[in-house]
Design an enzyme around this catalytic site. Structure first.
Site, PDB file in Angstrom:
ATOM      1  N   HIS A 172       0.828  -1.227   0.000  1.00  0.00           N
ATOM      2  CA  HIS A 172       0.000   0.000   0.000  1.00  0.00           C
ATOM      3  C   HIS A 172       0.855   1.267   0.000  1.00  0.00           C
ATOM      4  CE1 HIS A 172      -3.218  -2.800   1.223  1.00  0.00           C
ATOM      5  NE2 HIS A 172      -2.316  -3.257   2.089  1.00  0.00           N
ATOM      6  N   SER A 293      15.016  22.254 -15.089  1.00  0.00           N
ATOM      7  CA  SER A 293      13.836  23.076 -15.297  1.00  0.00           C
ATOM      8  C   SER A 293      14.285  24.403 -15.885  1.00  0.00           C
ATOM      9  CB  SER A 293      13.136  23.298 -13.956  1.00  0.00           C
ATOM     10  OG  SER A 293      12.357  24.469 -14.015  1.00  0.00           O
ATOM     11  N   LYS A 299      16.222  22.148  -9.870  1.00  0.00           N
ATOM     12  CA  LYS A 299      15.549  20.918 -10.294  1.00  0.00           C
ATOM     13  C   LYS A 299      16.445  19.963 -11.071  1.00  0.00           C
ATOM     14  CE  LYS A 299      11.079  20.978  -9.382  1.00  0.00           C
ATOM     15  NZ  LYS A 299      10.178  20.401 -10.296  1.00  0.00           N
ATOM     16  N   GLU A 306       9.678   9.227 -16.398  1.00  0.00           N
ATOM     17  CA  GLU A 306       8.305   9.723 -16.630  1.00  0.00           C
ATOM     18  C   GLU A 306       7.845   9.431 -18.055  1.00  0.00           C
ATOM     19  OE1 GLU A 306       8.273  13.841 -15.461  1.00  0.00           O
ATOM     20  OE2 GLU A 306       8.709  13.348 -13.376  1.00  0.00           O
TER      21      GLU A 306
END
Ligand code: ARG
Length: 480
Positions: A172, A293, A299, A306
């Site tokens: 979970h 970024s 970043k 992704e």
């Protein structure tokens, strides 16, 4: 790439030659129909398979004395020339042809004259395209297997190096019990190993040659189908000519297997993304495999993971598209089947690049062992082991579970780990606790005692790693 208009203007004559079926027609095909009907813009990637298939067909025709040896040699020479010229870029596959088959045939005739018109004896584009696709998919199945093997090598190395790297195992997405990085990565090893076995299955089932099935009903020529099958590396010819030209099961099976690979890659990507977050900090991606970024200088984003996760959708889409295209088709060939190509090609390109990039990303990732171990320690992942300790001292498991739970509550209130409780605090809940509790619930013991086959205990893990090593050596890439 020349566009359609220029190509057509340049070659009024060639377009007539490019159309293989003008005889029965009295009018020019509508321009838009031509474009709608054509597959050249995407099936040109089959040029090599198309030419190799034609070469085998011609050799067989000569063996059966349907062509003379001289005719065979002239046609083969012409085909070799086309293969070479397309390969080195001197011959462009232009869009005025309906499909790759028309392109090759028209070009052959242009090169060697009328004898080229004999190439299509005893053959239809239906068995031709069925052959081309099979040969193309077979190659890609092999490429997929090789890339999976390379990814497994990376996983194996990570496993070998991280038998003692403790981390929380999750259910979970909540910390559950301590495992090791080797064990966690080992789960993916199993998934990609199954993916490889699917490649072998697909290859075994699909490796039958449809050439000679003709349009749907075989031919009246005495073709030797065993011979062409053998020349093209198939186990033998297909057994039903109608099925041969209308079977795309192998495409669907391959797409299903590719979808499963993407599902696995996507799950792993999701974990890499979580592990790479500031909150987890379990991994640091190599600069070469992450991006920045445009506005936030701090970043370092996990774009590759992704994108792999994101591209999973289009591969599933290709599978659904193909299943849907095939579902209502009467036997045998229907033009719907031309739709087998674009989605599949896209899915293949996508999966092969995802496998390659994902392996590269994983090979260069740095694991933050200290963060992983600290996370396992802070998450009460040894609460089950506290209960097991009491069970070993005669406390029924249900009671032991309650005692351990109350100790966890106590720790939460004091913001500390179970290992940090004093012996008195342990004994407030049960007098069965002794000084050896600390050793019993140490990360090392919690993991080390889990020695059933497949468990994360170091000894059990090393045995599996040894099995994996043998598997990678005994079943290397390039065997199917
Ligand atoms: N471009 C066609 C395809 O991909 C080739 C077969 C054409 N056959 C036909 N009967 N029109 O399926």
């Amino acid at each position: 790439m020349v566009d359609f208009d220029t190509a057509v203007k340049d070659s009024k004559e060639r377009i007539e030659m490019a159309q293989l079926w003008g005889g029965r027609f009295t009018k020019q095909t509508d321009r838009e129909v031509c474009e709608f009907n054509a597959s050249i813009l995407f099936d040109r990637r089959l040029y090599r398979q198309d030419i190799e298939g034609s070469m085998a067909h011609v050799r067989m025709l000569a063996k059966q004395e349907i062509l003379t040896p001289e005719e065979r040699d002239r046609i083969l020479k012409g085909l070799e020339g086309i293969l070479r010229d397309v390969g080195d870029g001197t011959l462009e596959i232009t869009p005025e042809y309906e499909d790759i088959h028309s392109f090759v045939e028209a070009n052959l005739i242009e090169r060697i004259g009328d004898v080229g018109k004999k190439l299509h004896t005893g053959r239809s584009r239906n068995d031709q395209v069925a052959l081309d696709m099979r040969m193309y998919v077979r190659e890609k199945v092999r490429d997929t297997d090789r890339l999976l093997w390379e990814l497994l090598e990376v996983l194996q190395r990570i496993m070998e190096e991280n038998v003692d790297t403790f981390m929380p195992g999750f259910t979970h997405l909540q910390k559950a019990q301590p495992v090791t990085l080797a064990h966690h990565v080992g789960a993916y090893f199993e998934m990609f190993r199954r993916d490889r076995s699917r490649m072998r299955d697909i290859c075994r089932r699909m490796n039958e040659c449809p050439l000679g099935a003709g349009a749907l009903a075989g031919t009246t020529y005495p073709l030797d189908r065993e011979y062409t099958a053998q020349l093209l590396g198939f186990d033998g010819p297909t057994r039903n000519s109608m099925d041969s030209v209308s079977d795309r099961d192998y495409v669907i099976e391959y797409l299903a297997a590719l979808s499963t690979i993407m599902m696995h890659l996507s799950r792993f990507s999701e974990e890499i993304i979580i592990w790479n977050s500031n909150e987890y900090g379990f991994v640091e991606l190599d600069d070469a495999f992450s991006t920045g970024s445009s506005i936030m200088p701090q970043k370092k984003n996990p774009d590759i993971a992704e994108l792999v996760r994101g591209k999973t959708g289009r591969v599933y889409g290709a599978l659904m598209g193909m299943l849907t295209t095939m579902k209502g088709l009467p036997l045998a060939y229907n033009k719907d089947m031309q739709e087998d190509k674009e989605g599949v090609f896209d899915a293949i390109d996508t999966v092969l690049s995802c496998l390659h990039l994902f392996a590269g990303m994983l090979d260069t990732v740095k694991f933050n062992r200290a963060a992983m171990e600290a996370s396992a320690r802070n998450g009460f992942t040894n609460a089950t082991d506290v209960a097991d300790y009491l069970v070993n001292r005669g406390v029924p498991f249900r009671d032991a579970h309650g005692i351990s739970g109350r100790l966890v509550l106590k720790c939460i209130a004091q913001s500390k780990a179970l290992d940090d409780l004093t012996l008195e605090e342990f004994r407030e809940e049960s007098d069965r606790f002794d000084g050896d509790i600390y050793e019993a619930i140490s990360m090392k013991a919690c993991v080390g005692k889990r020695l059933t086959k497949g468990a994360p205990g170091q000894e059990a893990m090393r045995a599996v790693i040894g099995e994996n090593r043998r598997y990678l050596e005994e079943d290397p890439a390039g065997q199917i």
